[in-house]
Design a protein around this motif. Structure first.
Motif, PDB file in Angstrom:
ATOM      1  N   ALA A 150       0.814  -1.218   0.000  1.00 17.38           N
ATOM      2  CA  ALA A 150       0.000   0.000   0.000  1.00 17.38           C
ATOM      3  C   ALA A 150       0.845   1.264   0.000  1.00 17.38           C
ATOM      4  O   ALA A 150       0.506   2.259  -0.646  1.00 17.38           O
ATOM      5  CB  ALA A 150      -0.932  -0.008   1.220  1.00 17.38           C
ATOM      6  N   ILE A 151       1.968   1.240   0.713  1.00 19.18           N
ATOM      7  CA  ILE A 151       2.790   2.450   0.850  1.00 19.18           C
ATOM      8  C   ILE A 151       3.684   2.670  -0.365  1.00 19.18           C
ATOM      9  O   ILE A 151       3.837   3.798  -0.849  1.00 19.18           O
ATOM     10  CB  ILE A 151       3.653   2.361   2.127  1.00 19.18           C
ATOM     11  CG1 ILE A 151       2.761   2.426   3.366  1.00 19.18           C
ATOM     12  CG2 ILE A 151       4.686   3.480   2.167  1.00 19.18           C
ATOM     13  CD1 ILE A 151       3.516   2.246   4.667  1.00 19.18           C
ATOM     14  N   CYS A 152       4.267   1.595  -0.866  1.00 15.97           N
ATOM     15  CA  CYS A 152       5.259   1.706  -1.948  1.00 15.97           C
ATOM     16  C   CYS A 152       4.758   1.148  -3.276  1.00 15.97           C
ATOM     17  O   CYS A 152       4.857   1.814  -4.309  1.00 15.97           O
ATOM     18  CB  CYS A 152       6.535   0.962  -1.559  1.00 15.97           C
ATOM     19  SG  CYS A 152       7.786   2.006  -0.838  1.00 15.97           S
ATOM     20  N   GLY A 153       4.259  -0.077  -3.243  1.00 22.83           N
ATOM     21  CA  GLY A 153       3.959  -0.785  -4.481  1.00 22.83           C
ATOM     22  C   GLY A 153       2.914  -0.107  -5.345  1.00 22.83           C
ATOM     23  O   GLY A 153       3.178   0.273  -6.491  1.00 22.83           O
ATOM     24  N   ILE A 154       1.717   0.061  -4.813  1.00 24.44           N
ATOM     25  CA  ILE A 154       0.610   0.613  -5.599  1.00 24.44           C
ATOM     26  C   ILE A 154       0.874   2.052  -6.049  1.00 24.44           C
ATOM     27  O   ILE A 154       0.696   2.376  -7.229  1.00 24.44           O
ATOM     28  CB  ILE A 154      -0.708   0.505  -4.806  1.00 24.44           C
ATOM     29  CG1 ILE A 154      -1.084  -0.971  -4.623  1.00 24.44           C
ATOM     30  CG2 ILE A 154      -1.834   1.259  -5.497  1.00 24.44           C
ATOM     31  CD1 ILE A 154      -2.294  -1.212  -3.734  1.00 24.44           C
ATOM     32  N   ILE A 188       8.171  -6.493  -2.447  1.00 25.10           N
ATOM     33  CA  ILE A 188       7.189  -5.710  -3.203  1.00 25.10           C
ATOM     34  C   ILE A 188       7.878  -4.945  -4.325  1.00 25.10           C
ATOM     35  O   ILE A 188       7.438  -4.926  -5.481  1.00 25.10           O
ATOM     36  CB  ILE A 188       6.443  -4.734  -2.269  1.00 25.10           C
ATOM     37  CG1 ILE A 188       5.447  -5.485  -1.389  1.00 25.10           C
ATOM     38  CG2 ILE A 188       5.740  -3.642  -3.063  1.00 25.10           C
ATOM     39  CD1 ILE A 188       4.288  -6.094  -2.134  1.00 25.10           C
ATOM     40  N   PHE A 189       8.982  -4.303  -3.978  1.00 28.27           N
ATOM     41  CA  PHE A 189       9.678  -3.417  -4.915  1.00 28.27           C
ATOM     42  C   PHE A 189      10.156  -4.174  -6.148  1.00 28.27           C
ATOM     43  O   PHE A 189       9.905  -3.764  -7.288  1.00 28.27           O
ATOM     44  CB  PHE A 189      10.859  -2.761  -4.191  1.00 28.27           C
ATOM     45  CG  PHE A 189      11.594  -1.738  -5.006  1.00 28.27           C
ATOM     46  CD1 PHE A 189      11.029  -0.508  -5.272  1.00 28.27           C
ATOM     47  CD2 PHE A 189      12.850  -2.014  -5.506  1.00 28.27           C
ATOM     48  CE1 PHE A 189      11.699   0.432  -6.022  1.00 28.27           C
ATOM     49  CE2 PHE A 189      13.534  -1.078  -6.256  1.00 28.27           C
ATOM     50  CZ  PHE A 189      12.951   0.148  -6.514  1.00 28.27           C
ATOM     51  N   THR A 214      -1.366  -5.241  -9.206  1.00 25.61           N
ATOM     52  CA  THR A 214      -0.618  -5.306  -7.947  1.00 25.61           C
ATOM     53  C   THR A 214      -1.225  -6.324  -6.980  1.00 25.61           C
ATOM     54  O   THR A 214      -0.495  -7.099  -6.359  1.00 25.61           O
ATOM     55  CB  THR A 214      -0.566  -3.927  -7.285  1.00 25.61           C
ATOM     56  OG1 THR A 214      -1.894  -3.387  -7.147  1.00 25.61           O
ATOM     57  CG2 THR A 214       0.265  -2.955  -8.105  1.00 25.61           C
ATOM     58  N   LEU A 215      -2.536  -6.318  -6.855  1.00 27.31           N
ATOM     59  CA  LEU A 215      -3.174  -7.290  -5.955  1.00 27.31           C
ATOM     60  C   LEU A 215      -3.103  -8.702  -6.538  1.00 27.31           C
ATOM     61  O   LEU A 215      -2.906  -9.678  -5.802  1.00 27.31           O
ATOM     62  CB  LEU A 215      -4.625  -6.893  -5.692  1.00 27.31           C
ATOM     63  CG  LEU A 215      -4.815  -5.574  -4.918  1.00 27.31           C
ATOM     64  CD1 LEU A 215      -6.288  -5.244  -4.768  1.00 27.31           C
ATOM     65  CD2 LEU A 215      -4.155  -5.664  -3.547  1.00 27.31           C
ATOM     66  N   GLY A 216      -3.235  -8.816  -7.860  1.00 24.46           N
ATOM     67  CA  GLY A 216      -3.099 -10.127  -8.504  1.00 24.46           C
ATOM     68  C   GLY A 216      -1.707 -10.701  -8.331  1.00 24.46           C
ATOM     69  O   GLY A 216      -1.538 -11.908  -8.123  1.00 24.46           O
ATOM     70  N   ASN A 217      -0.704  -9.832  -8.391  1.00 26.84           N
ATOM     71  CA  ASN A 217       0.671 -10.267  -8.178  1.00 26.84           C
ATOM     72  C   ASN A 217       0.870 -10.801  -6.758  1.00 26.84           C
ATOM     73  O   ASN A 217       1.521 -11.829  -6.553  1.00 26.84           O
ATOM     74  CB  ASN A 217       1.613  -9.094  -8.436  1.00 26.84           C
ATOM     75  CG  ASN A 217       3.051  -9.406  -8.114  1.00 26.84           C
ATOM     76  OD1 ASN A 217       3.724 -10.140  -8.814  1.00 26.84           O
ATOM     77  ND2 ASN A 217       3.547  -8.841  -7.017  1.00 26.84           N
ATOM     78  N   ALA A 218       0.306 -10.110  -5.781  1.00 26.01           N
ATOM     79  CA  ALA A 218       0.435 -10.538  -4.382  1.00 26.01           C
ATOM     80  C   ALA A 218      -0.258 -11.884  -4.153  1.00 26.01           C
ATOM     81  O   ALA A 218       0.291 -12.777  -3.493  1.00 26.01           O
ATOM     82  CB  ALA A 218      -0.141  -9.474  -3.455  1.00 26.01           C
ATOM     83  N   LEU A 256       5.612   9.231   1.940  1.00 25.90           N
ATOM     84  CA  LEU A 256       5.753   7.855   2.408  1.00 25.90           C
ATOM     85  C   LEU A 256       6.630   7.004   1.487  1.00 25.90           C
ATOM     86  O   LEU A 256       7.534   6.299   1.955  1.00 25.90           O
ATOM     87  CB  LEU A 256       4.363   7.221   2.552  1.00 25.90           C
ATOM     88  CG  LEU A 256       3.442   7.882   3.589  1.00 25.90           C
ATOM     89  CD1 LEU A 256       2.086   7.191   3.623  1.00 25.90           C
ATOM     90  CD2 LEU A 256       4.087   7.838   4.964  1.00 25.90           C
ATOM     91  N   SER A 257       6.376   7.039   0.182  1.00 30.91           N
ATOM     92  CA  SER A 257       7.159   6.210  -0.742  1.00 30.91           C
ATOM     93  C   SER A 257       8.631   6.608  -0.778  1.00 30.91           C
ATOM     94  O   SER A 257       9.507   5.744  -0.640  1.00 30.91           O
ATOM     95  CB  SER A 257       6.549   6.262  -2.149  1.00 30.91           C
ATOM     96  OG  SER A 257       5.255   5.711  -2.150  1.00 30.91           O
TER      97      SER A 257
END
Length: 666
Positions: A84-88, A295-296, A327-331, A505-506
């Motif tokens: 949520a903080i970095c990936g998306i 994530i990165f 992003t959610l599909g990847n997770a 944040l990112s």
């Protein structure tokens, strides 16, 4: 007189001093009017390409291992928080840049030419990664062909490559189950097959003496590059069709492996080992750093692939929706892959009578040693082995398509007149060059070079590039302007969540990752082999080179401007004149008809060349309403006068008479 003035405005005399874009003709204004870049031809091409790019080998061989070593199920807490903080946010930022400009990683820095070095750094990183990544695909092809037998060649000892330490790791059964094996000082057949037959690493004394080329690996690498070239032959028009298979078929195989795995005896033991929450791990900073790194690198932010794919979208493609899907599909894929892997490892540990942590490995050790060994314990082992390696092949190819398309797109966007008509030839030359550079990876000591490239090519250099990109877009270009651009594309501005992540944040999280990677630096190693100091220095220089491209690009951008240092810096940091949507129909607001070649009568583009001094080209850009064009007649006459200077004419002109803002960039 008015008729003369009207005719004068319609057909002005343009002695290379003053011309509107529609009157430019063949005059070189340092702008390339390129052939069509091409676009995705299907509705799902872009989405599937992004899914294929992000869902790669790391989802199978890195995430499950990182999860169980960092708290099992508890690892999902920092994992989704870092998503949520970095990936998306970073994923959405890169897609937005590409789609808005329809440009590759180099040309996109028209947004702020001062930071074009970040684009060059991206290309260096993705080039190095593409070289060794295709070597991994070559290993997969090697195992894929080796699986086309009735008995897997790594199932038994007694082959010419085996040593006296080779022991078939199959547990003996008694009435109560498997008797534990003493694995101390023994080597499994699959491990010797990998190290002594595939790699033939015993023929090398270290990274400094790579030994001879392994011709079977050399041919597999050649095949890998041929496959990649054929799939990107027509750019996204061809690769966009291939991903319909390569991005979806791995899910079918993964589902088959998952169903087979969970039905094996002892599978629950492995799954329990994989997901049992150990919440005390959350108190360790290492767990949070590992989650951010996963994530990165899993999403592929900063490599330029996302930006490149988005640049082939239509202007109003809903990348906001696509961001969350990918992003959610990847997770979710990473989590499912963990179930498929650890269910088989649980079965393997029960068969051997040893704990799961003694058979669990990460990276190539999992893909080419542990999992192949587990396949030998299953009925129809060649069939399951073939499926597993075919899944790895399709997962790897998608990412490799993105790497090559990024390089080709970036360079052709810089030189469209010369390279776009010859894109096929250029793509072929890139593949040939990278194949030749990758030949050292096919030698006896090639694995040492692969490890060095893997450890340093996309380490701290990639973090620096992404931090620079984030700060350049939000701080230099401006968060308000960037959000306004997104509003032009999608019809709404990003909310507080995205703004807070982009601004604070990112970048803060990425900076923490960078500091952590420097403080916790550990020299590279492969098994018991320790790399010599010169190899470590080479790796560090490899990472530093990408970082140094950013200040080098800044220096070049500043030197191209005129004036004092501060004036040059300001000019270099401003967007280029033709920054904005690539199609005139999408250029609204401040971007109306600022595109070279525009036919719109509304604004007036004034391009002035300095006398005969040839010191440079001075651009003056004026956005003037159509109703005030006649009011500029006096200035036009002044500019066309033989004894008037451009500075004097612009100084006499009064923009207040026009109803719209006039901007002069010079």
């Amino acid at each position: 007189m008015k008729k003369l003035q009207g005719a004068h405005l319609r057909k002005p005399v343009t002695p290379d001093l003053l011309m509107t874009p529609s009157d430019q003709g063949d005059v070189d204004l340092d702008v390339d009017f390129a052939a069509d870049r091409g676009n995705w031809t299907g509705k799902l091409d872009f989405l599937l390409s992004c899914i294929g790019y992000c869902v790669g080998l790391g989802n199978v061989w890195r995430f499950p291992y990182r999860a169980y070593t960092n708290g099992g199920g508890a690892f999902l807490v920092p994992y989704f928080l870092m998503l949520a903080i970095c990936g998306i946010p970073l994923f959405f930022l890169e897609l937005s840049l590409g789609q808005f400009s329809s440009l590759g990683p180099l040309a996109v820095w028209k947004i702020s030419p001062l930071f074009k070095g970040a684009g060059a750094a991206m290309l260096l990183i993705v080039g190095l990664v593409a070289i060794y990544y295709n070597m991994i695909i070559a290993y997969v092809l090697f195992y894929l062909f080796a699986s086309l037998t009735s008995d897997l060649p790594w199932e038994h000892c007694g082959n010419w490559w085996n040593t006296e330490l080779c022991l078939e790791h199959r547990g003996s059964k008694d009435g109560n189950g498997a008797l534990p094996l003493n694995l101390t000082c023994t080597v499994s057949p699959s491990e010797e097959y990998w190290s002594r037959y595939v790699l033939h690493i015993q023929g090398s004394q270290g990274i400094g003496s790579p030994g001879e080329i392994r011709w079977n690996l050399c041919l597999c690498l050649l095949l890998a590059w041929v496959i990649v070239f054929l799939c990107i032959l027509k750019g996204v028009k061809s690769s966009g069709k291939v991903v319909y298979f390569t991005a979806t078929f791995p899910y079918l195989i993964l589902l088959m492996l998952l169903v087979r795995g969970v039905t094996l005896p002892g599978a629950w033991k492995g799954i329990q080992f994989y997901l049992t929450p150990q919440f005390h791990h959350l108190l360790s900073s290492k767990v949070w750093i590992e989650a951010a790194l996963q994530i990165f690198y899993s999403l592929g932010v900063g490599f330029g692939g996302l930006l490149t794919f988005a640049s082939y979208n239509t202007f109003h493609q809903n990348i906001y929706r696509d961001t969350f899907i990918v992003t959610l599909g990847n997770a979710i894929t990473s989590i499912l892959a963990g179930f498929a892997i650890f269910s088989v490892l649980g079965y393997m540990s029960q068969e051997l009578g040893v704990p799961v942590d003694q058979v669990a490995k990460a990276g190539p050790g999992l893909a080419f040693v542990v999992y192949p060994q587990a396949m030998t314990m299953l009925p129809l082992s060649p069939f399951w082995s073939f499926l597993f390696f075919f899944m790895l092949l399709t997962l790897g190819l998608d990412s490799q398509f993105a790497f090559l398309e990024t390089i080709v797109t970036a360079v052709t966007d810089e030189f469209p007149y010369y390279l776009r008509p010859k894109k096929v030839v250029f793509s072929g030359l890139i593949c040939v060059a990278m194949y030749l550079m990758g030949l050292i990876l096919t030698t006896d000591g090639g694995m040492y070079w692969l490890v060095l490239l893997d450890d340093y090519s996309a380490s701290f250099g990639l973090l620096v590039v992404v931090i620079t990109t984030c700060l350049a877009v939000t701080r230099v270009y401006g968060i308000q302007r960037f959000c306004r651009d997104i509003h032009m594309m999608l019809g709404f501005k990003p909310g507080l969540y995205f703004r807070a992540c982009w601004l604070f944040l990112s970048p803060a999280t990425l900076l923490a990752l960078l500091v952590y990677s420097i403080v916790k630096y550990q020299p590279s190693e492969y098994g018991s082999y320790r790399f010599p100091p010169w190899a470590e220095l080479l790796g560090i220089l490899m990472g530093l080179l990408s970082c140094l491209m950013i200040p080098a690009g800044m220096l070049v951008a500043v030197l191209r401007e005129e004036g004092s240092f501060w004036e040059r810096l300001q000019q270099a940091s401003r967007p280029a004149m033709d920054w904005g949507p690539s199609l005139e129909e999408n250029r609204t607001g401040m971007y109306v008809a600022t595109l070279a070649g525009s036919q719109s009568p509304k604004p007036l583009m004034v391009h002035m060349r300095k006398g005969t001094s040839a010191e440079g080209l001075l651009y003056a850009r004026m956005t003037v309403s159509a109703v005030c064009i006649r009011s500029t007649d006096k200035m036009l006459s002044c500019l066309q006068g033989a004894h008037s200077s451009a500075e004097t004419c612009l100084g006499d002109f009064k923009p207040e008479i026009c109803g719209e803002e006039m901007t002069v960039v010079g």
